[in-house]
Design an enzyme around this catalytic site. Structure first.
Site, PDB file in Angstrom:
ATOM      1  N   ASP A  47     -38.030  21.114  -7.476  1.00 23.59           N
ATOM      2  CA  ASP A  47     -36.569  21.057  -7.745  1.00 23.59           C
ATOM      3  C   ASP A  47     -35.884  20.292  -6.905  1.00 23.59           C
ATOM      4  OD1 ASP A  47     -36.382  23.033  -6.098  1.00 23.59           O
ATOM      5  OD2 ASP A  47     -35.416  24.368  -7.520  1.00 23.59           O
ATOM      6  N   SER A  48     -36.655  19.953  -5.850  1.00 20.68           N
ATOM      7  CA  SER A  48     -36.250  18.958  -4.728  1.00 20.68           C
ATOM      8  C   SER A  48     -35.953  17.463  -5.417  1.00 20.68           C
ATOM      9  CB  SER A  48     -37.028  18.623  -3.669  1.00 20.68           C
ATOM     10  OG  SER A  48     -38.456  18.375  -4.021  1.00 20.68           O
ATOM     11  N   ASP A  86     -41.867  23.828 -10.356  1.00 20.45           N
ATOM     12  CA  ASP A  86     -40.707  24.858  -9.887  1.00 20.45           C
ATOM     13  C   ASP A  86     -40.053  25.442 -11.206  1.00 20.45           C
ATOM     14  OD1 ASP A  86     -40.970  25.107  -7.289  1.00 20.45           O
ATOM     15  OD2 ASP A  86     -39.407  23.533  -6.785  1.00 20.45           O
ATOM     16  N   LYS A 116     -43.752  27.684 -10.084  1.00 20.82           N
ATOM     17  CA  LYS A 116     -43.159  28.612  -8.539  1.00 20.82           C
ATOM     18  C   LYS A 116     -41.883  29.127  -8.687  1.00 20.82           C
ATOM     19  CE  LYS A 116     -42.098  25.810  -5.213  1.00 20.82           C
ATOM     20  NZ  LYS A 116     -40.608  26.416  -4.726  1.00 20.82           N
ATOM     21  N   GLU A 118     -38.941  31.117  -6.394  1.00 22.50           N
ATOM     22  CA  GLU A 118     -38.422  31.532  -5.021  1.00 22.50           C
ATOM     23  C   GLU A 118     -38.045  33.089  -4.895  1.00 22.50           C
ATOM     24  OE1 GLU A 118     -36.234  27.363  -4.197  1.00 22.50           O
ATOM     25  OE2 GLU A 118     -35.191  28.950  -3.644  1.00 22.50           O
ATOM     26  N   GLU A 186     -41.626  28.681   3.793  1.00 18.62           N
ATOM     27  CA  GLU A 186     -40.887  27.479   4.241  1.00 18.62           C
ATOM     28  C   GLU A 186     -39.916  28.036   5.550  1.00 18.62           C
ATOM     29  OE1 GLU A 186     -37.892  24.229   2.250  1.00 18.62           O
ATOM     30  OE2 GLU A 186     -38.572  25.743   0.877  1.00 18.62           O
TER      31      GLU A 186
END
Length: 265
Positions: A47-48, A86, A116, A118, A186
């Site tokens: 999602d970056s 993501d 993925k 978080e 991270e």
């Protein structure tokens, strides 16, 4: 010779054999094709892309529909790399059922091989277990969580105190027990990443977490000099941004000077 497709068992075997896993991000067909040709093990549709490709200041505005759109493009450019996508902000936080619906859309519509999420909240751990039970592999993510940027007060290193380090270690263990096939670590201290990597049987993939992880991931735009300012842990392997601007300026000069196009023969 064409590269054989990367599989989940192969990624898990890399930890056992001590072979580092390579991972980079892609947001469209062009970059996916190049990363795949370069031999990258795992391509993350992160999602970056909200910041790199869409111009947002954080990842939070990215929608599930946007992730599906970009993941489809990436998947069309890949023949061998393992593709993970993501789940964006608020597409999995309500319940395991919501996470299953969101992940199911990505797998069915974009044909990604894993998703993925978080963090390691009770909902995320339960969602991880639910997805794995449904046959959707899950990549976990602990340490700095960009989707919690406002709560964290910025994209700062996490786990610097003993209490914070123990909490991240507990999160990593919980996600592994829930069935995650690997973990992103991270922006945490190298010593903590080493502890987590030694503790878990599943691979760890670091981003700003030191050299002791089982693999490394970076944002492709950062390592190619395509972002205004890369994070301190991301080396710039090629300054493509400067080269591209120079080439485009030359094109503009040639058109304005009537050098291009050349006279017809």
């Amino acid at each position: 010779m064409a590269r054989r497709p990367v599989t989940l068992p192969q990624l898990q075997q890399k930890k056992q054999h001590g072979d580092p896993i390579t991972m980079l991000t892609a947001w469209d067909y062009l970059w996916a094709r190049l990363l795949d040709a370069a031999g990258v093990d795992v391509i993350l549709v992160g999602d970056s892309l909200g910041m790199v490709a869409l111009g947002y200041s954080t990842t939070l505005p990215v929608t599930l529909e946007q992730m599906i759109h970009h993941a489809r493009a990436v998947r069309r450019g890949v023949t061998a790399s393992f593709v993970v996508c993501d789940l964006p902000f608020l597409s999995y936080h309500e319940s395991p059922e919501q996470a299953l619906r969101s992940a199911g859309q990505l797998v069915k519509e974009a044909e990604v091989q894993a998703v993925k999420m978080e963090g390691a909240s009770p909902v995320v751990c339960a969602a991880t277990q639910r997805l794995v039970e449904a046959g959707i592999p899950v990549l976990g993510h602990v340490g700095l969580l960009p989707q919690r940027v406002h709560q964290l007060g910025g994209l700062r290193q996490q786990g610097k105190t003993e209490q914070a380090a123990e909490a991240i270690l507990a999160d990593a263990i919980a996600l592994a027990q829930a069935g995650a096939f690997a973990l992103i670590l991270e922006h945490i201290p190298s010593e903590l990443a080493q502890r987590i990597t030694a503790k878990l049987e599943i691979p760890t993939i670091g981003i700003g977490a030191g050299p002791h992880c089982d693999g490394q991931v970076l944002v492709t735009a950062d390592v190619l000099g395509l972002t205004p300012q890369a994070p301190p842990f991301a080396p710039v392997y090629a300054d493509l941004g400067t080269q591209a601007i120079a080439a485009l300026q030359q094109y503009c000069h040639d058109v304005r000077s009537r050098i291009y196009p050349p006279p017809q023969p």
